[in-house]
Write a protein that holds these residues in place. Structure first.
Motif, PDB file in Angstrom:
ATOM      1  N   THR A   2      -9.017  -3.598   9.704  1.00 40.60           N
ATOM      2  CA  THR A   2      -8.243  -4.721   9.203  1.00 40.60           C
ATOM      3  C   THR A   2      -6.774  -4.565   9.585  1.00 40.60           C
ATOM      4  N   ARG A   3      -6.196  -5.634  10.104  1.00 42.99           N
ATOM      5  CA  ARG A   3      -4.769  -5.638  10.398  1.00 42.99           C
ATOM      6  C   ARG A   3      -4.003  -5.922   9.109  1.00 42.99           C
ATOM      7  N   PHE A   4      -2.708  -5.611   9.145  1.00 41.30           N
ATOM      8  CA  PHE A   4      -1.914  -5.640   7.934  1.00 41.30           C
ATOM      9  C   PHE A   4      -0.573  -6.287   8.240  1.00 41.30           C
ATOM     10  N   GLY A   5      -0.090  -7.112   7.332  1.00 39.47           N
ATOM     11  CA  GLY A   5       1.175  -7.793   7.588  1.00 39.47           C
ATOM     12  C   GLY A   5       1.936  -8.103   6.325  1.00 39.47           C
ATOM     13  N   GLY A   6       3.077  -8.766   6.519  1.00 37.09           N
ATOM     14  CA  GLY A   6       3.907  -9.201   5.406  1.00 37.09           C
ATOM     15  C   GLY A   6       4.452 -10.587   5.675  1.00 37.09           C
ATOM     16  N   VAL A 208     -10.042 -14.156  10.366  1.00 38.99           N
ATOM     17  CA  VAL A 208      -9.546 -14.772   9.134  1.00 38.99           C
ATOM     18  C   VAL A 208      -8.342 -13.978   8.636  1.00 38.99           C
ATOM     19  N   THR A 209      -7.245 -14.684   8.408  1.00 38.15           N
ATOM     20  CA  THR A 209      -6.033 -14.109   7.846  1.00 38.15           C
ATOM     21  C   THR A 209      -5.876 -14.626   6.426  1.00 38.15           C
ATOM     22  N   VAL A 210      -5.636 -13.738   5.473  1.00 40.80           N
ATOM     23  CA  VAL A 210      -5.461 -14.174   4.088  1.00 40.80           C
ATOM     24  C   VAL A 210      -4.143 -13.635   3.555  1.00 40.80           C
ATOM     25  N   TYR A 211      -3.381 -14.512   2.901  1.00 39.48           N
ATOM     26  CA  TYR A 211      -2.166 -14.100   2.205  1.00 39.48           C
ATOM     27  C   TYR A 211      -2.550 -13.580   0.821  1.00 39.48           C
ATOM     28  N   LEU A 212      -1.856 -12.528   0.386  1.00 38.33           N
ATOM     29  CA  LEU A 212      -2.162 -11.919  -0.899  1.00 38.33           C
ATOM     30  C   LEU A 212      -0.857 -11.625  -1.644  1.00 38.33           C
ATOM     31  N   GLU A 257     -13.018  -6.081   2.633  1.00 36.45           N
ATOM     32  CA  GLU A 257     -14.476  -5.996   2.539  1.00 36.45           C
ATOM     33  C   GLU A 257     -15.111  -7.370   2.361  1.00 36.45           C
ATOM     34  N   ALA A 258     -14.348  -8.326   1.815  1.00 38.07           N
ATOM     35  CA  ALA A 258     -14.871  -9.679   1.624  1.00 38.07           C
ATOM     36  C   ALA A 258     -14.878 -10.486   2.914  1.00 38.07           C
ATOM     37  N   GLY A 259     -14.175  -9.987   3.954  1.00 33.84           N
ATOM     38  CA  GLY A 259     -14.217 -10.688   5.232  1.00 33.84           C
ATOM     39  C   GLY A 259     -12.879 -11.035   5.842  1.00 33.84           C
ATOM     40  N   ALA A 260     -11.781 -10.539   5.257  1.00 33.13           N
ATOM     41  CA  ALA A 260     -10.466 -10.804   5.839  1.00 33.13           C
ATOM     42  C   ALA A 260     -10.203  -9.835   6.985  1.00 33.13           C
ATOM     43  N   ASP A 261      -9.888 -10.362   8.158  1.00 34.09           N
ATOM     44  CA  ASP A 261      -9.554  -9.521   9.304  1.00 34.09           C
ATOM     45  C   ASP A 261      -8.104  -9.063   9.252  1.00 34.09           C
ATOM     46  N   THR A 262      -7.248  -9.902   8.685  1.00 40.06           N
ATOM     47  CA  THR A 262      -5.841  -9.555   8.489  1.00 40.06           C
ATOM     48  C   THR A 262      -5.458  -9.884   7.060  1.00 40.06           C
ATOM     49  N   VAL A 263      -4.887  -8.928   6.340  1.00 38.38           N
ATOM     50  CA  VAL A 263      -4.380  -9.141   4.989  1.00 38.38           C
ATOM     51  C   VAL A 263      -2.861  -9.087   5.065  1.00 38.38           C
ATOM     52  N   VAL A 264      -2.223 -10.169   4.612  1.00 38.04           N
ATOM     53  CA  VAL A 264      -0.773 -10.294   4.703  1.00 38.04           C
ATOM     54  C   VAL A 264      -0.209 -10.316   3.285  1.00 38.04           C
ATOM     55  N   LEU A 265       0.575  -9.309   2.943  1.00 40.59           N
ATOM     56  CA  LEU A 265       1.122  -9.225   1.597  1.00 40.59           C
ATOM     57  C   LEU A 265       2.305 -10.175   1.446  1.00 40.59           C
ATOM     58  N   GLN A 266       2.230 -10.992   0.414  1.00 37.65           N
ATOM     59  CA  GLN A 266       3.214 -12.043   0.157  1.00 37.65           C
ATOM     60  C   GLN A 266       4.078 -11.638  -1.032  1.00 37.65           C
ATOM     61  N   PRO A 267       5.366 -11.325  -0.815  1.00 36.26           N
ATOM     62  CA  PRO A 267       6.216 -10.890  -1.920  1.00 36.26           C
ATOM     63  C   PRO A 267       6.586 -12.050  -2.838  1.00 36.26           C
ATOM     64  N   THR A 268       7.173 -11.735  -3.957  1.00 34.53           N
ATOM     65  CA  THR A 268       7.714 -12.776  -4.816  1.00 34.53           C
ATOM     66  C   THR A 268       9.024 -13.268  -4.216  1.00 34.53           C
ATOM     67  N   PRO A 269       9.393 -14.532  -4.453  1.00 34.66           N
ATOM     68  CA  PRO A 269      10.633 -15.038  -3.856  1.00 34.66           C
ATOM     69  C   PRO A 269      11.886 -14.359  -4.387  1.00 34.66           C
ATOM     70  N   ASP A 270      11.770 -13.675  -5.540  1.00 35.32           N
ATOM     71  CA  ASP A 270      12.924 -12.972  -6.091  1.00 35.32           C
ATOM     72  C   ASP A 270      12.845 -11.471  -5.861  1.00 35.32           C
ATOM     73  N   ASP A 271      12.062 -11.045  -4.870  1.00 33.83           N
ATOM     74  CA  ASP A 271      12.003  -9.621  -4.553  1.00 33.83           C
ATOM     75  C   ASP A 271      13.423  -9.126  -4.262  1.00 33.83           C
ATOM     76  N   PRO A 272      13.856  -8.059  -4.929  1.00 34.49           N
ATOM     77  CA  PRO A 272      15.246  -7.629  -4.780  1.00 34.49           C
ATOM     78  C   PRO A 272      15.570  -6.985  -3.444  1.00 34.49           C
TER      79      PRO A 272
END
Length: 290
Positions: A2-6, A208-212, A257-272
């Motif tokens: 799985t690829r990984f992103g932000g 499949v790319t999923v934002y998390l 494991e559910a089928g995402a080829d790329t999981v992209v971590l989505q921060p909160t808009p107020d991440d410091p």
């Protein structure tokens, strides 16, 4: 693997993008994704700048709202990006937020019909074809790009509902799933995508790319609680994750494991610390997922 992103959220001022993109590149992040939300920042301008400021980072825009953009113009811009930055560009298209589309006078009676015609025309143009189309929404007369991409230029579709997921499986080269998509929903989306692929007789890969939604740090739970309310989720369970690197990596595996080829971590808009977030994703979480 799985690829990984932000994600760099559009709530971040454009002038902050350079520092975040360079931090992601230097930290070894696989992919950085940007959004074209109305009325924030241009997806194409932001992607071009991020690519120019970095050396190896793959950068995506997910997504460009098709009612806002003439398909020939999108094809020209995407082709130019691919020729300037080969194998480093991901571009997704989709319906856009219908309220925003109507707000700017770009709403259509059938968003699904527009998307179908748009993806067909865009893929053909990027493949170097001369395209004539007299559709319900897309009308082209002998249009061909002078500088089509040298390498294949995949077109991703952002999809939520069943009909759009089936369409993406049928026509697109990959699918983007929005933040708030649970692992079970990823599995359901895969089934719908496969239905579309069978309809079209396609046997090629369909990533499949999923934002998390994800947050780390001492105030992560409080920030994510506010984010849950902002997005209107009844519960954060299976939609949002918080914690240190091992805790987040453990949860990310469920989406993979559910089928995402790329999981992209989505921060909160107020991440410091947006730069610190992409470093955390690349240097602390990603190694735990190899």
């Amino acid at each position: 693997m799985t690829r990984f992103g932000g994600v760099v959220l559009p709530q971040l001022p454009p002038e902050r993008l350079r520092a975040v993109a360079r931090a992601a590149d230097e930290a070894g992040l696989d992919e950085l994704w940007l959004w074209e939300d109305c009325f924030g920042e241009s997806g194409v301008a932001s992607v071009a700048a991020a690519l120019a400021w970095t050396d190896r980072l793959r950068v995506g825009v997910g997504l460009l709202p098709v009612p806002l953009r003439n398909v020939a113009l999108t094809a020209m811009e995407v082709a130019t990006l691919h020729r300037l930055f080969p194998r480093r560009v991901h571009v997704g298209v989709g319906h856009g937020v219908q309220e925003w589309m109507k707000q700017v006078g770009a709403g259509v009676e059938s968003p699904l019909a527009l998307l179908r015609e748009y993806v067909q025309a865009l893929r053909a143009l990027l493949a170097g074809e001369r395209v004539t189309m007299d559709g319900r929404y897309i009308r082209l007369e002998g249009v061909a790009l002078d500088w089509p991409p040298v390498d294949p230029a995949p077109v991703f579709v952002g999809a939520v509902g069943p009909r759009t997921l089936r369409l993406s499986g049928e026509l697109a080269d990959g699918t983007i799933l929005t933040g708030g998509t649970s692992p079970d929903r990823v599995r359901e989306a895969r089934e719908l995508l496969d239905e579309g692929r069978r309809t079209a007789g396609r046997a090629d890969e369909h990533p499949v790319t999923v934002y998390l939604h994800a947050a780390t740090g001492p105030d992560a739970d409080a920030r994510m609680a506010a984010e849950r309310i902002r997005w209107g989720y009844e519960s954060a369970e299976d939609k949002m994750i918080t914690g240190d690197a091992p805790a987040i990596a453990e949860q990310v595996r469920r989406w993979a494991e559910a089928g995402a080829d790329t999981v992209v971590l989505q921060p909160t808009p107020d991440d410091p610390d947006p730069e610190g977030f992409v470093r955390f994703v690349a240097r602390e979480v990603r190694p735990l997922l190899r």
